[in-house]
Design an enzyme around this catalytic site. Structure first.
Site, PDB file in Angstrom:
ATOM      1  N   LYS A   1     -31.256 -21.402 -22.406  1.00  0.00           N
ATOM      2  CA  LYS A   1     -32.047 -22.454 -23.195  1.00  0.00           C
ATOM      3  C   LYS A   1     -32.326 -23.861 -22.446  1.00  0.00           C
ATOM      4  CE  LYS A   1     -32.393 -20.889 -26.698  1.00  0.00           C
ATOM      5  NZ  LYS A   1     -33.455 -19.596 -26.838  1.00  0.00           N
TER       6      LYS A   1
ATOM      7  N   GLY B   1     -35.221 -24.214 -20.842  1.00  0.00           N
ATOM      8  CA  GLY B   1     -36.380 -24.297 -20.806  1.00  0.00           C
ATOM      9  C   GLY B   1     -37.219 -23.156 -19.725  1.00  0.00           C
TER      10      GLY B   1
ATOM     11  N   SER C   1     -28.795 -25.402 -29.034  1.00  0.00           N
ATOM     12  CA  SER C   1     -29.982 -24.620 -29.081  1.00  0.00           C
ATOM     13  C   SER C   1     -29.283 -23.058 -28.907  1.00  0.00           C
ATOM     14  CB  SER C   1     -30.698 -24.908 -27.785  1.00  0.00           C
ATOM     15  OG  SER C   1     -31.700 -23.801 -27.430  1.00  0.00           O
TER      16      SER C   1
ATOM     17  N   THR D   1     -36.042 -24.889 -34.914  1.00  0.00           N
ATOM     18  CA  THR D   1     -35.388 -25.966 -35.472  1.00  0.00           C
ATOM     19  C   THR D   1     -33.957 -25.893 -35.311  1.00  0.00           C
ATOM     20  OG1 THR D   1     -37.184 -26.123 -37.056  1.00  0.00           O
ATOM     21  CG2 THR D   1     -35.570 -27.599 -37.570  1.00  0.00           C
TER      22      THR D   1
ATOM     23  N   GLY E   1     -38.205 -23.365 -29.088  1.00  0.00           N
ATOM     24  CA  GLY E   1     -38.739 -24.648 -30.152  1.00  0.00           C
ATOM     25  C   GLY E   1     -38.074 -24.223 -31.489  1.00  0.00           C
TER      26      GLY E   1
ATOM     27  N   ARG F   1     -30.668 -29.257 -19.011  1.00  0.00           N
ATOM     28  CA  ARG F   1     -30.760 -29.826 -20.277  1.00  0.00           C
ATOM     29  C   ARG F   1     -29.583 -30.685 -20.772  1.00  0.00           C
ATOM     30  NH1 ARG F   1     -33.045 -26.159 -25.330  1.00  0.00           N
ATOM     31  NH2 ARG F   1     -33.492 -27.902 -26.757  1.00  0.00           N
TER      32      ARG F   1
ATOM     33  N   ARG G   1     -38.092 -20.185 -19.981  1.00  0.00           N
ATOM     34  CA  ARG G   1     -39.297 -19.615 -20.133  1.00  0.00           C
ATOM     35  C   ARG G   1     -40.644 -20.181 -20.050  1.00  0.00           C
ATOM     36  NH1 ARG G   1     -41.101 -14.852 -19.531  1.00  0.00           N
ATOM     37  NH2 ARG G   1     -39.181 -14.087 -19.965  1.00  0.00           N
TER      38      ARG G   1
HETATM   39  N1  LIG Z   1     -43.351 -25.562 -23.809  1.00  0.00           N
HETATM   40  C1  LIG Z   1     -42.378 -25.244 -24.358  1.00  0.00           C
HETATM   41  N2  LIG Z   1     -42.427 -24.466 -25.499  1.00  0.00           N
HETATM   42  C2  LIG Z   1     -41.345 -24.161 -26.272  1.00  0.00           C
HETATM   43  N3  LIG Z   1     -40.024 -24.331 -25.823  1.00  0.00           N
HETATM   44  C3  LIG Z   1     -39.888 -25.118 -24.616  1.00  0.00           C
HETATM   45  C4  LIG Z   1     -41.163 -25.564 -24.006  1.00  0.00           C
HETATM   46  N4  LIG Z   1     -40.511 -26.243 -22.989  1.00  0.00           N
HETATM   47  C5  LIG Z   1     -39.348 -26.331 -23.116  1.00  0.00           C
HETATM   48  N5  LIG Z   1     -38.920 -25.668 -24.147  1.00  0.00           N
HETATM   49  C6  LIG Z   1     -37.394 -25.324 -24.579  1.00  0.00           C
HETATM   50  O1  LIG Z   1     -37.008 -24.241 -24.092  1.00  0.00           O
HETATM   51  C7  LIG Z   1     -35.807 -24.187 -24.745  1.00  0.00           C
HETATM   52  C8  LIG Z   1     -35.681 -22.253 -24.685  1.00  0.00           C
HETATM   53  O2  LIG Z   1     -35.101 -22.219 -23.326  1.00  0.00           O
HETATM   54  P1  LIG Z   1     -35.209 -21.050 -22.421  1.00  0.00           P
HETATM   55  O3  LIG Z   1     -36.545 -20.476 -22.382  1.00  0.00           O
HETATM   56  O4  LIG Z   1     -34.472 -21.229 -21.202  1.00  0.00           O
HETATM   57  O5  LIG Z   1     -34.309 -20.011 -23.582  1.00  0.00           O
HETATM   58  S1  LIG Z   1     -33.727 -18.618 -22.925  1.00  0.00           S
HETATM   59  O6  LIG Z   1     -32.383 -18.932 -22.267  1.00  0.00           O
HETATM   60  O7  LIG Z   1     -34.601 -17.844 -22.144  1.00  0.00           O
HETATM   61  O8  LIG Z   1     -33.478 -18.027 -24.332  1.00  0.00           O
HETATM   62  C9  LIG Z   1     -36.258 -24.157 -26.209  1.00  0.00           C
HETATM   63  O9  LIG Z   1     -35.048 -24.550 -26.653  1.00  0.00           O
HETATM   64  P2  LIG Z   1     -35.054 -24.650 -28.506  1.00  0.00           P
HETATM   65  O10 LIG Z   1     -35.750 -26.057 -28.936  1.00  0.00           O
HETATM   66  O11 LIG Z   1     -33.625 -24.936 -28.905  1.00  0.00           O
HETATM   67  O12 LIG Z   1     -35.548 -23.565 -29.000  1.00  0.00           O
HETATM   68  C10 LIG Z   1     -37.333 -25.285 -25.779  1.00  0.00           C
HETATM   69  O13 LIG Z   1     -36.653 -26.703 -26.385  1.00  0.00           O
END
Ligand SMILES: Nc1ncnc2c1ncn2[C@@H]1O[C@H](COP(=O)(O)OS(=O)(=O)O)[C@@H](OP(=O)(O)O)[C@H]1O
Length: 411
Positions: A156, A158, A245, A365, A363, A237, A160
């Protein structure tokens, strides 16, 4: 001499128009067979090409539709699996991909993907389906290699977003799903792992991301025994936001779980925080980093700020590209801020010529958390954060966020 004279006789006898038509039909046939042989073969001859550092790199043009056709045409796909995700249908498409993985075993590459529950689970989290397409492709250019760089964490953080941005770089080839080799699939062996990787050309970097490696006890030793000189990337983070998250993700799958506030404490009245709850434990970065530092020098690790990756993706990407020894190709030109999504999105992802944001599972909520709990968690993490700043030599300034977070959760 004789050749030239016979050629000129030939050309003088055959009308130029016919010659032109003949050449044209040959080219069309060649293109058609390239296209049919494999998606990845197709990428190079057909795309708008340009040369970078003496290598051929490409710009995607109209391949989303083309791939769609190839994908559905091959191996008797059902209608369910022939579609590709857009921003809106992303989650559905991910699910379809999972179903497809379950039902289809590539006859050409039986070992390429072992359809373990682990891989299937992770497919639900990924944002692109390009890697699945490559599973069916045998005539990939280049060679499959073990990764030279891995995004090892954090969940979580970031990860991806970072991987998708890196995949835009022509010198990066990354597997789209999470292999979970060093935690769940280690007994399958390095050949299995290598086979999951996309083929790379000379000079390209092979990468993967599995965020759970960062908190896996055996992972540092195992990765070290595979490649001592590997480069490790960790997206970190604010541990409090990360925990929320993480909880939000679990809640989306199991709505019946207790509240965050309940899970966070062993005894709330006594203020006893439950650090064994994985959502909280993962955020004790200093603790986990210590295990990695037993095997790797800091110079082989790069820490990405998950917060800055959102507000300044190009800035973070510049540092990541420098760390990987790549030319700074992914810049601010590749990002735009999507107001609906509330996040930066890619103008041209690796597998598409159209802009795309990450899926609905990124992302989300977050539920409103009691500000008092947030404050207590900040207090809990503070010493660990300080230790982490000291160890990495970087101040991520998570303490500054405390006030704004408490305010926003009160809204
Ligand atoms: N560009 C962009 N678009 C969408 N989300 C973004 C982006 N950059 C960073 N993030 C943040 O990435 C969070 C998810 O992290 P991961 O990708 O590492 O999650 S996972 O561990 O693979 O499940 C995700 O966490 P949440 O907001 O809690 O859903 C996002 O805050």
């Amino acid at each position: 001499m004789a050749f030239w004279s016979s050629t000129s006789v030939f050309t003088s006898k055959v009308p130029r128009k016919i010659l032109f038509m003949f050449t044209l039909s040959l080219s069309v046939t060649y293109l058609f067979y390239s296209l049919m042989s494999c998606y990845n073969s197709l990428r190079f001859p057909l795309q708008e090409n340009y040369v970078y550092q003496g290598r051929l790199v490409t710009e995607e043009t109209t391949f989303v539709t083309l791939r769609e056709k190839l994908y559905s045409a091959s191996q008797g796909f059902t209608e369910r699996t022939s579609l590709f995700p857009t921003v809106n249908s992303h989650d559905e498409a991910e699910q379809r991909t999972v179903e497809w993985i379950r039902t289809q075993v590539s006859p050409t590459k039986p070992a390429a993907l072992d359809h373990t529950p682990a891989l299937e689970r992770e497919h639900q989290e990924i944002s692109t389906t390009d890697s699945e397409l490559r599973v069916n492709c045998t005539s990939d250019y280049g060679e499959k290699k073990l990764p030279q760089a891995i995004i090892i964490g954090v969940k979580k953080g970031g990860t991806r977003a970072l991987l998708e941005a890196l995949r835009v770089h022509p010198d990066v080839r990354a597997v789209g799903n999470e292999p979970h080799f060093f935690d769940r699939n280690y007994e399958k062996g390095l050949d299995w792992y290598r086979d999951l990787m996309p083929s790379t050309l000379e000079g390209q970097i092979t990468m993967e991301k599995t965020p759970s490696y960062f908190v896996t006890n055996h992972a540092p030793k195992r990765i070290h025994s595979m490649a001592k000189d590997i480069k490790l990337i960790i997206v970190v983070r604010n541990p409090v936001t990360r925990a929320i998250s993480d909880y939000t993700q679990t809640l989306s799958k199991k709505p019946e779980i207790p509240t965050f506030e309940v899970l966070a404490f062993k005894n709330r009245t006594l203020g006893l925080i439950d650090a064994s709850w994985s959502a909280l434990r993962i955020g004790i970065y200093a603790l986990h980093l210590e295990s990695w530092m037993q095997y790797f020098p800091l110079s082989q690790m790069h820490f990405v700020s998950g917060e800055r990756l959102i507000v300044d993706p190009a800035g973070e990407m510049a540092k990541v590209q420098d760390f990987l020894g790549l030319k700074r190709i992914v810049t601010d030109k590749h990002f735009y801020f999507n107001k609906t999504k509330g996040f930066p999105c890619l103008k041209k992802p690796e597998d598409s010529s159209t802009p795309r944001c990450l899926g609905k599972s990124k992302g989300r909520t977050h539920p409103k958390i009691d500000p008092d709990v947030i404050r207590r968690l900040h207090k809990f993490y503070k010493p660990f954060n300080m230790m982490f700043y000291q160890m990495t030599g970087q101040n991520f300034e998570w303490e500054l966020e405390e006030d704004s977070e408490s305010r926003s959760s009160q809204d």
